[in-house]
Each structure stands twice: as structure tokens, then as C-alpha cells.
Scaffold this motif. Structure first.
Motif, PDB file in Angstrom:
ATOM      1  N   UNK A  31       5.727  -3.098  11.209  1.00  0.00           N
ATOM      2  CA  UNK A  31       5.742  -3.870   9.970  1.00  0.00           C
ATOM      3  C   UNK A  31       6.498  -3.134   8.871  1.00  0.00           C
ATOM      4  N   UNK A  32       7.117  -3.913   7.998  1.00  0.00           N
ATOM      5  CA  UNK A  32       7.774  -3.361   6.815  1.00  0.00           C
ATOM      6  C   UNK A  32       7.198  -4.045   5.581  1.00  0.00           C
ATOM      7  N   UNK A  33       6.718  -3.239   4.634  1.00  0.00           N
ATOM      8  CA  UNK A  33       6.168  -3.768   3.387  1.00  0.00           C
ATOM      9  C   UNK A  33       7.257  -3.803   2.325  1.00  0.00           C
TER      10      UNK A  33
ATOM     11  N   UNK B 221       4.508  -9.124  -3.041  1.00  0.00           N
ATOM     12  CA  UNK B 221       4.707  -8.364  -1.811  1.00  0.00           C
ATOM     13  C   UNK B 221       4.798  -9.287  -0.609  1.00  0.00           C
ATOM     14  N   UNK B 222       5.377  -8.761   0.424  1.00  0.00           N
ATOM     15  CA  UNK B 222       5.364  -9.435   1.713  1.00  0.00           C
ATOM     16  C   UNK B 222       5.519  -8.387   2.807  1.00  0.00           C
ATOM     17  N   UNK B 223       4.944  -8.697   3.941  1.00  0.00           N
ATOM     18  CA  UNK B 223       5.046  -7.811   5.098  1.00  0.00           C
ATOM     19  C   UNK B 223       5.829  -8.536   6.184  1.00  0.00           C
TER      20      UNK B 223
ATOM     21  N   UNK C 121       0.810 -10.133   0.438  1.00  0.00           N
ATOM     22  CA  UNK C 121      -0.172  -9.193   0.991  1.00  0.00           C
ATOM     23  C   UNK C 121      -1.054  -8.650  -0.141  1.00  0.00           C
ATOM     24  N   UNK C 122      -2.381  -8.682   0.012  1.00  0.00           N
ATOM     25  CA  UNK C 122      -3.251  -8.113  -1.029  1.00  0.00           C
ATOM     26  C   UNK C 122      -2.987  -6.619  -1.211  1.00  0.00           C
ATOM     27  N   UNK C 123      -3.085  -6.162  -2.444  1.00  0.00           N
ATOM     28  CA  UNK C 123      -2.805  -4.752  -2.731  1.00  0.00           C
ATOM     29  C   UNK C 123      -3.722  -3.810  -1.963  1.00  0.00           C
TER      30      UNK C 123
ATOM     31  N   UNK D  19      -0.672  -1.989   6.170  1.00  0.00           N
ATOM     32  CA  UNK D  19       0.663  -2.444   6.568  1.00  0.00           C
ATOM     33  C   UNK D  19       1.590  -1.249   6.782  1.00  0.00           C
ATOM     34  N   UNK D  20       1.538  -0.302   5.855  1.00  0.00           N
ATOM     35  CA  UNK D  20       2.405   0.871   5.962  1.00  0.00           C
ATOM     36  C   UNK D  20       2.113   1.686   7.218  1.00  0.00           C
TER      37      UNK D  20
END
Length: 607
Positions: free
Chosen positions: A523-525, A172-174, A509-511, A517-518
Motif C-alpha cells: 500500500x501507498x499512503x 488522504x487515500x491509500x 483513510x482515517x488518521x 497503511x504505512x
């Protein structure tokens, strides 16, 4: 008197009669035991030491609780960073170590060879049966190797319990979409984040503002691509050194963004051909700024780089040689007729035709001197790589950062030491992080063939500049001139920096932070199933778990993956081994308290 005599006689009779029920020592020894007392159960907990890093503390706490519930007394050995964790592991100060592995090449051989093969770069195992299965699978097609990897998992996990799987992670990335154009930010299943495509929403900022990224590690293993294979340098070296081949975001082999126009596999799957580009120069640092050296990246650099990659003794502390041990020879092809005489695997035509596909100018001449290459005029260089045996997965390894192309001239001018007598206190190898760290030892000698080059670093950040000689005028030329990588150790701090726009992108990004983030409108996950697997690695050297298969199996069946997945809100995936994201073998590990009790009982009985 008679009364006294009668009393004495009565007492004697009583004693004689009572003597019939007095238990002698032998009577006690020979008396059958009650069924409940016959089997004496040792219910004392078994001591076990769990090693991990503070960044994985949630996992460590869950594992501790699961083991405690199943009859273990767990000692946590939590280290603040990878360096101290690795020092503890190397010293053998653990029974089980929280470990993780990401198959950044997208092929299953990479998921096992370095980790579990005898003599592998990161292997602490020595099991001939596992070695045999790894080598067998390497020569097989995907249709064939599914069964072989299933057998490998059976041996590795179920039969010997060398590891206990935990989960597969999402990647993942934000992205701060107010600053960056999310459509330009790639998220690849295997390869590290590619920087050259990333762009600002306001493209006028490309030369004014830096792209600000982050990573946790500030201590860099090495900026020589063959001397490091960990989270401190994978992303950095990926962006500093071009490779013969690349992976797409979904793990397909491609020449896009590589040193090659095209590649072709010859019939038999042992010979591989690469047609080199002529529009990439090495960059270097002068006065902390990137300059074009004017030296083209060419065939001599490729041959030098891959020969040292496969040679364990080419540098001290070589950490990636096992990835390239299937390379037999790397050579230059100078006769176009030779390419016309070879048929490609799985298709018609010739290798020459395959290499020419899509070119504006076909091959007219093959040159030995890279300075004479002129692709527009039809003058090219071709590399032929031969493997020790048929091994199509070699292409995935050539896409790995350890196969990055370095400057033959520059590296040979720096690495003048004798490898056999290398002295860490005196000799300074190419890529030593001290040479790029601000201070008295700063002396940047890097030559970068990729889109960016590291200028300098300190405890706070590393500063990179785009390579002015990389694919100028093409779609692959880096968009943003400066990249700063901030060193932020804690996940919460990194996320806070992203939300306050101190950094522009948070990779990994940690789960547990997805919802946060959402919930942030700027921000966009981005997420994708990764090739990253976390597992417990057992000590194979100086602890009880090294000796007892039963003890290892008791740990294995104590781990409840369902509970771990629940903690991460379903944002993890069940695993069996490091192969799990790549090959669906059908194997599954299920927590089983009854088996734990059985194996702990066997372990205690055998002590």
C-alpha cells in the motif's frame, strides 16, 4: 413557701435575661449572612444533547468527556448513517450536532454561503450581519477579503458562538500499488477523486478487470447534479458530468479536463467567456451497458444546465442553488467580432485572442447549432456568462459538481411534472436513485456528459462504465472501462478490504489508521491538507442553546483542540471556522475553563 417563691422569681429573671438572646423570625431575616453562604452557587450540571454519526464516535466521546469535565451532563444521540443523522437534525433532536464541511470548490465563499447565510442550502442561521459580511467578501480580491473573513469569524464564533470549531482534516487515500500505478492516481485538495486518469500497472487489464473503489453511503441523494451536495454523490456526479471549468489538484482554475478549450474574464470581472470543445458526446445505458448517444454536449446544454442550477424553483428539493445565485445570464455568442472588441481582465490583447491561445485552428466562425461545430475547421461555440456583480469566485462554483452539464433534451423529457405540485409518491424526477437500483423500479434514464456513467446499483455496489463518446483518442479518455464502487459503511471494514485486495483504493483513510497503511508493503499512503473542517453546530430553533448565547459560549470554550489533535497523533490541524483552510485570518480559539464557568454562571442566573 418562701423557698418556692424565691425559686419562681429566679426562674422569671432567667427567662427574661434569656429572652434577650431568643431570635425572632424578623431577627433571622435581618441578620447579615456569612460571606461564604451569601453567594449560593448552582453546581448542578447542565443537560446537553450531542448528535453525531457512528463514524465519528471517537470525536463524540472526546467532546462528551470535555463537556462533562466542564459542568455538562451530555446525552449522546449517535446515528448509524447520514440519512438517520439528517432526520434527527431536521427534527431538531439535538443541542449540538457534530458537523463537517469540505470546500470542494477551493474558494472561501463556498465555505460560508450555503452554511451560514440566511436561506442558504444548509443554513439554519438568520443573522443580517453575517449575511452582509458574506456578500461583502464575495466581491473582494484575496488581499481585501482577508479582513472581511476575519470579521465574519469574529461574529460567527466569538461574538455569537453559532459554531464551535474542532479541527481541519488531512485528505488522504491509500492505493494498492501492486495493482494500480500510483502515479496515475490524483489526490486533489478540493475536487473529488477523478477516475479517468487511473490506470493499472498491467495496462492489458483495462478492458478486463474493473477498478474497485469504495464509499460508505449506499443511499444516493440524487444523480441530478443540482439536487445533491453530500458524500453520497459528490464523487459519483463529478465523474458523470463534465463542467465548463475544473480545479487543479492545488485549487487553481483550469480548463484541462473540462468542456472548454479555454476561458477568459473580461475587464470588470462580471463577464466570463468559454470556448467549447466538440469531442464529447452524452452516454446512456442500454441493457445495462454504456452506449454513445451520438448527441454532442453543446451550448444549449450548458445554458440549460446553468439556468436550472441558479433557479431555486427549477426542481423540487434543489440543494445547490445558492452556489449559483450570482449567475445573471448565460448566453451564446455568435459574432466573433464581439470577442475582438472586449479586453480581458488584467492583461492585454482581446478576449478572442485569449480564447484562441494554444489552439491548432483559430476561430473562423461561431455557430449556434452544436451539430455544426467543427473545431478542426475553426467552427466553435462560445458561452458568455454574466454575473449579478463582479464576482471572480464564480469560476470556482462552475468547477463544482452541481454545475455539471446535463442533456437539455433528456432532462426535459423526464422532468414533465409540475414543480409546485410535485408528488414524491407518483412523480419520478431525473436522477432518482430508484431508477438505477436493481429491482422492479429500475429504468435507467441517465445521460452522462462525463467520463463515466452509472449503469446500476444495489446494496452492495454501484457499477459504472466509461463513456464511449468522451474525448476519444485524447489523454483525457478514461483508461479503465469499468469502475465498481463498493458500499462499505465502516472504516475498519474498508481498510480490511483494501489490505486483502478486495478494493484497489481507499479514499479518505482515517488518521488513526495511517500507521497501519504505512506498515503494509503493498500500500501507498497519499496525504494533503484538505479544505475539510469539523465543527459543532448549535440548534437555532427549539432548544435552550438557541436562546442563550452564554450557554453556547460555555460549550465553545469547553472544546480543547489540543486534546483532539493529540488523539489523532497530530494528523489534524487547528480550526476557527470553515474558512480556516483557505484564509489565514489570525483568529484562534483556545479552551478556557474560567470562561466556561463564567458563561455557565450567567446562563443559570438568567434562567
Amino acid at each position: 413557701m418562701k423557698k418556692n417563691l424565691m425559686l419562681a422569681l429566679l426562674m422569671t429573671v432567667a427567662l427574661i435575661a434569656g429572652g434577650c438572646s431568643v431570635q425572632t423570625k424578623s431577627d433571622v431575616a435581618n441578620k447579615p449572612k456569612d460571606a461564604e453562604t451569601e453567594a449560593v452557587t448552582d453546581s448542578s450540571p447542565v443537560d446537553i444533547e450531542l448528535l453525531g454519526m457512528s463514524s465519528n464516535e471517537s470525536d463524540l466521546n472526546i467532546i462528551r468527556d470535555q463537556l462533562t469535565k466542564n459542568g455538562f451532563n451530555v446525552k449522546l444521540n449517535i446515528q448509524p448513517d447520514y440519512g438517520s443523522y439528517k432526520a434527527q437534525q431536521d427534527a431538531g433532536n439535538f443541542d449540538i450536532a457534530h458537523s463537517s464541511w469540505t470546500t470542494v470548490t477551493g474558494n472561501p465563499d463556498y465555505a460560508v454561503r450555503s452554511l451560514f447565510k440566511t436561506g442558504g442550502d444548509y443554513s439554519i442561521l438568520s443573522d443580517p450581519e453575517i449575511d452582509k459580511l458574506i456578500d461583502k467578501a464575495a466581491t473582494e480580491t484575496p488581499e481585501q477579503y482577508k479582513e472581511t473573513y476575519k470579521q465574519l469569524e469574529q461574529r460567527l464564533v466569538f461574538d455569537k458562538a453559532y459554531i464551535a470549531p474542532l479541527y481541519i482534516s488531512l485528505k488522504s487515500q491509500a492505493v494498492n500499488k501492486d495493482i494500480l500505478n500510483p502515479d496515475t492516481v490524483r489526490l486533489s485538495k478540493s475536487r473529488a477523486l477523478a477516475w479517468e486518469s487511473i490506470d493499472f500497472n498491467d495496462t492489458s487489464k483495462r478492458d478486463k478487470d474493473p477498478l474497485i473503489l469504495t464509499q460508505s453511503a449506499s443511499v444516493l441523494t440524487s444523480l441530478d447534479p443540482i439536487k445533491g451536495n453530500d458524500g453520497s454523490i459528490n464523487q459519483l456526479n463529478t465523474n458523470m458530468y463534465v463542467r465548463l471549468i475544473n480545479l487543479t489538484d492545488d485549487d487553481k482554475i483550469t480548463s484541462d479536463g473540462s468542456l472548454s478549450h479555454n476561458y477568459s474574464i473580461a475587464e470588470g470581472n462580471s463577464e466570463y467567456y468559454f470556448l467549447l470543445r466538440d469531442d464529447i458526446n452524452f452516454a446512456k445505458i442500454e441493457n445495462k451497458k454504456a452506449v454513445d448517444t451520438g448527441e454532442r454536449v453543446g451550448a444549449d446544454d450548458v445554458i440549460f444546465s446553468l439556468n436550472r442550477a441558479k433557479d431555486k424553483n427549477s426542481v423540487p428539493d434543489h440543494r445547490t442553488y445558492s452556489l449559483h445565485e450570482h449567475i445573471k445570464t448565460v448566453e451564446l455568442v455568435t459574432d466573433p467580432a464581439a470577442l475582438e472588441a472586449i479586453k480581458p481582465a488584467g492583461g492585454g490583447g482581446t478576449v478572442k485572442e485569449a480564447l484562441e491561445a494554444g489552439l491548432e485552428t483559430k476561430i473562423k466562425q461561431l455557430v449556434a447549432d452544436k451539430r455544426e461545430a467543427d473545431n478542426k475547421a475553426g467552427k466553435y461555440q462560445v458561452i458568455k456568462l454574466t454575473t449579478t456583480e463582479p464576482f471572480p469566485q464564480v469560476l470556482n462554483y462552475l468547477a463544482h459538481q452541481s454545475a455539471g452539464i446535463v442533456s437539455k433534451k433528456q432532462v426535459e423529457s423526464i422532468n414533465t411534472y409540475d414543480v409546485a405540485t410535485f408528488d414524491v409518491n407518483k412523480d419520478i424526477p431525473y436522477g432518482d436513485q430508484n431508477t438505477v437500483t436493481e429491482g422492479s423500479q429500475y429504468n435507467n434514464t441517465l445521460y452522462a456528459s462525463g467520463p463515466y456513467i452509472l449503469s446500476y446499483k444495489n446494496d452492495y455496489e454501484g457499477v459504472f462504465y466509461k463513456n464511449p463518446g468522451y474525448r476519444k483518442g485524447s489523454d483525457y479518455a478514461p483508461k479503465i472501462s469499468t469502475v465498481k464502487v463498493r458500499f462499505i459503511a465502516e472504516a475498519d471494514s474498508a481498510l480490511s478490504a483494501l489490505r486483502s485486495s478486495e478494493i484497489h483504493l481507499y479514499y479518505g483513510v482515517p488518521e488513526t489508521k495511517y500507521d497501519l497503511v504505512k506498515g503494509d508493503s503493498k500500500l501507498k499512503l497519499q496525504t494533503i491538507e484538505s479544505n475539510g473542517v469539523s465543527y459543532l453546530l448549535f440548534n437555532t430553533g427549539n432548544r435552550e442553546v438557541a436562546k442563550s448565547e452564554d450557554l453556547r459560549k460555555a460549550v465553545l470554550y469547553s472544546i480543547n483542540q489540543d486534546e483532539i489533535l493529540a488523539f489523532y497523533n497530530g494528523n489534524k490541524i487547528k480550526a476557527v471556522s470553515t474558512v480556516s483552510p483557505l484564509v489565514k485570518t489570525g483568529n484562534e480559539v483556545t479552551a478556557d475553563p474560567a470562561k466556561v464557568k463564567e458563561f455557565l454562571g450567567k446562563y443559570k442566573a438568567g434562567k
